[in-house]
Scaffold this active site. Structure first.
Site, mmCIF file in Angstrom:
data_model
loop_
_atom_site.group_PDB
_atom_site.id
_atom_site.type_symbol
_atom_site.label_atom_id
_atom_site.label_comp_id
_atom_site.label_asym_id
_atom_site.label_seq_id
_atom_site.Cartn_x
_atom_site.Cartn_y
_atom_site.Cartn_z
ATOM 1 C CB CYS A 238 -3.394 -26.624 8.409
ATOM 2 S SG CYS A 238 -3.758 -26.730 10.179
ATOM 3 C CG ASP B 160 -0.207 -0.024 2.530
ATOM 4 O OD1 ASP B 160 1.044 -0.021 2.529
ATOM 5 O OD2 ASP B 160 -0.874 -0.047 3.568
ATOM 6 C CB SER B 161 0.107 4.768 -0.554
ATOM 7 O OG SER B 161 -0.935 5.067 0.374
ATOM 8 N N GLY B 162 0.975 3.547 2.417
ATOM 9 C CA GLY B 162 1.309 4.015 3.760
ATOM 10 C C GLY B 162 0.279 4.963 4.318
ATOM 11 N N GLY B 163 -0.652 5.408 3.467
ATOM 12 C CA GLY B 163 -1.648 6.379 3.890
ATOM 13 C C GLY B 163 -2.563 5.889 4.994
ATOM 14 C CG PHE B 164 -5.069 1.951 6.694
ATOM 15 C CD1 PHE B 164 -6.441 2.078 6.621
ATOM 16 C CD2 PHE B 164 -4.519 1.229 7.745
ATOM 17 C CE1 PHE B 164 -7.261 1.487 7.585
ATOM 18 C CE2 PHE B 164 -5.321 0.633 8.703
ATOM 19 C CZ PHE B 164 -6.699 0.767 8.616
ATOM 20 C CG ASP C 293 -5.944 -6.151 2.365
ATOM 21 O OD1 ASP C 293 -5.623 -5.696 3.486
ATOM 22 O OD2 ASP C 293 -6.528 -5.464 1.503
ATOM 23 C CG ASP D 47 -5.885 6.002 -0.469
ATOM 24 O OD1 ASP D 47 -4.783 5.761 0.079
ATOM 25 O OD2 ASP D 47 -6.879 5.279 -0.327
ATOM 26 C CB CYS E 192 -8.233 -28.552 9.196
ATOM 27 S SG CYS E 192 -6.917 -27.372 8.795
ATOM 28 N N GLY F 191 -11.440 3.529 1.538
ATOM 29 C CA GLY F 191 -12.222 4.478 2.310
ATOM 30 C C GLY F 191 -13.078 3.788 3.344
ATOM 31 C CB CYS G 126 -5.261 -29.885 11.735
ATOM 32 S SG CYS G 126 -6.219 -28.453 12.306
ATOM 33 C CG HIS H 278 -6.032 -23.796 12.071
ATOM 34 N ND1 HIS H 278 -6.461 -24.995 11.531
ATOM 35 C CD2 HIS H 278 -7.155 -23.086 12.371
ATOM 36 C CE1 HIS H 278 -7.792 -25.016 11.519
ATOM 37 N NE2 HIS H 278 -8.233 -23.869 12.030
#
Length: 480
Positions: free
Chosen positions: A430, A181-185, A387, A262, A428, A333, A433, A459
């Site tokens: 994984c 990402d841009s780092g804005g968040f 994500d 953004d 499962c 947003g 498990c 897991h």
């Protein structure tokens, strides 16, 4: 700074923003008067050169210094070359099947470092690492695309360190797709708190922050047309993050997919302030795109659609962002205060991405959402990837994702202490498990053993990728 030309205001209303004037401004990266880490400051000084002038990469002294950079202003339409609208040979999205029951679709995103089967869950590796999980284990669990945060990598170790290593793939020794990402968040979270905090306080956190900013010269975040200024949480260094600067940082990091700068406005915001924020994000995204196109480096850039829950602003943002030569789109947003609002937003907004053949053929990513209910709602409305750190964060705190009616179990509870031979989730496959049962994991968490975090997080990553695989099959059979 002078107000925008009336013509630009009119064109904003028509969703076709252009800037036909060129300005120059000065950006400043200033360190405070106290000792700080040499490498961090050097990285910031080199990586945030936001266009135009060169910046010295020498170490800053321990006393306060200021580096001044003169940079070009907002891009003009002529700054986007005609070839930018052509398909990228290194990045391709193919739609394999579209459901007859919903807007859901199965596809593949081809990147220089591998294929991403969609719909896809994207795990978050904040500092270039999944907390408690080695990339070899997560890749084995089916994790294809991983999200890293530019804000954190900017501060430590710095984009130049990653760049000198050959990029994030070589730095982490992971030859699979990354997105940054841009780092804005993270920057705007400094002002408004986390999404949960802002929603819980019903905007009081934001208003208190505004009061503090108006009465103090050391406000955590300052937003201008240039970009956003904040102080490093590591050493207090003042950093001016610009659209051009974050793109240059992401070039050094070298992810397969990058995002423009953004503004992330809070949920509780006035209509006028939200409108101004959307317009600013559009201008920043255009500048980011222009900077990206100067040196593509086999990276794709996704444009980000904003507008909160406002129908008019979201529609305007879809039209603006899809009109630029981005390689895909992200939904950002404020996405509502609950799952119902998010579902309703996607139900009326996502058909806008099918209104044009070009935009329909590009991937769509939903930012920051990955609980199962929201995943299923998003996929049914045409989202291709999502994500969130939610699954791994749950695991670190002892909450296990499971199949069946009961979606989660809290493994610390006493009733699991003697569940010998019972996997965390029925069926499962994984690594956790396959080798361990609920009783042992319950013991590890109660004993505060670090291994508990790794086993639970792994897991949950496997669970999410199994879920997406199941969803893709259901779409192929038109069940979704």
């Amino acid at each position: 700074m002078s107000p925008p030309h009336p013509t630009a205001v009119l064109m904003l209303t028509l969703h076709y923003l252009t800037f036909r004037t060129t300005r120059s401004f000065t950006t400043t990266i200033q360190s405070i008067k106290k000792p700080y880490h040499y490498r961090t400051t050097t990285c910031i000084k080199r990586s945030l050169n936001s266009g135009g002038g060169a910046v010295s990469s020498t170490n800053l002294p321990h006393d306060a210094t200021t580096t001044t950079i003169t940079t070009p202003s907002n891009a003009t339409p002529d700054d986007i070359p005609p070839w930018a609208y052509d398909p990228r040979p290194f990045f391709k999205f193919e739609i394999i099947h579209e459901s007859t029951k919903s807007r859901a679709r199965v596809g593949r995103i081809h990147t220089p470092h591998g294929v991403i089967d969609t719909p896809a869950y994207v795990a978050v590796a904040t500092n270039g690492a999944l907390k408690g999980v080695d990339f070899r284990d997560s890749d084995e669990a089916g994790q294809q695309l991983v999200f890293a945060n530019t804000y954190h990598l900017l501060l430590q170790p710095g984009p130049d360190v990653i760049g000198d290593a050959g990029g994030l793939h070589k730095f982490t020794n992971r030859n699979a797709p990354f997105i940054t990402d841009s780092g804005g968040f993270q920057v705007f979270s400094l002002a408004y708190g986390s999404v949960h905090e802002e929603l819980s306080s019903k905007g009081e956190l934001k208003r208190q922050s505004s009061k503090q900013q108006s009465s103090s010269s050391s406000s955590p975040v300052k937003v201008t047309e240039d970009g956003v200024t904040f102080r490093s949480y590591r050493d207090g260094t003042k950093i001016n993050l610009t659209p051009e600067g974050t793109v240059r940082a992401q070039k050094s990091i070298g992810a397969d997919i990058i995002l423009p700068l953004d503004e992330l406005p809070p949920y509780h915001i006035s209509p006028d302030a939200l409108s101004a924020s959307v317009d600013r994000s559009h201008r920043w995204e255009r500048r980011s795109l222009v900077e990206h196109l100067k040196d593509v480096r086999e990276q794709a850039m996704f444009g980000i659609v904003h507008g909160g829950l406002d129908v008019e602003l979201r529609t305007k943002s879809v039209e603006y962002v899809t009109g630029l030569p981005f390689d895909g789109y992200a939904i950002g947003g404020s996405l509502g205060s609950n799952r119902r609002e998010l579902k309703e937003l996607l139900e009326w907004m996502m058909p806008l991405f099918d209104a044009d053949g070009t935009r329909r053929k590009k991937p769509r990513h939903l930012l920051g959402i990955a609980d199962e209910e929201s995943v299923r709602n998003a996929v049914a409305n045409g989202i291709d990837s999502l994500d969130s750190c939610y699954p791994t964060r749950l695991g670190r705190h002892g909450t296990i994702l499971t199949r069946g009616e009961k979606k989660t179990i809290h493994i610390r509870r006493g009733k699991y202490a003697r569940e010998y031979g019972v996997p965390l989730s029925e069926g499962c496959e994984c690594k956790t498990c396959r080798w361990y049962d609920r009783a042992y994991l319950s013991h590890l968490f109660k004993a505060n053993e670090p291994l508990a975090i790794s086993l639970a997080a792994l897991h949950n990553i496997h669970f999410m990728n199994d879920l997406m695989k199941e969803i893709r099959q259901d779409i192929m059979e038109n069940k979704i």
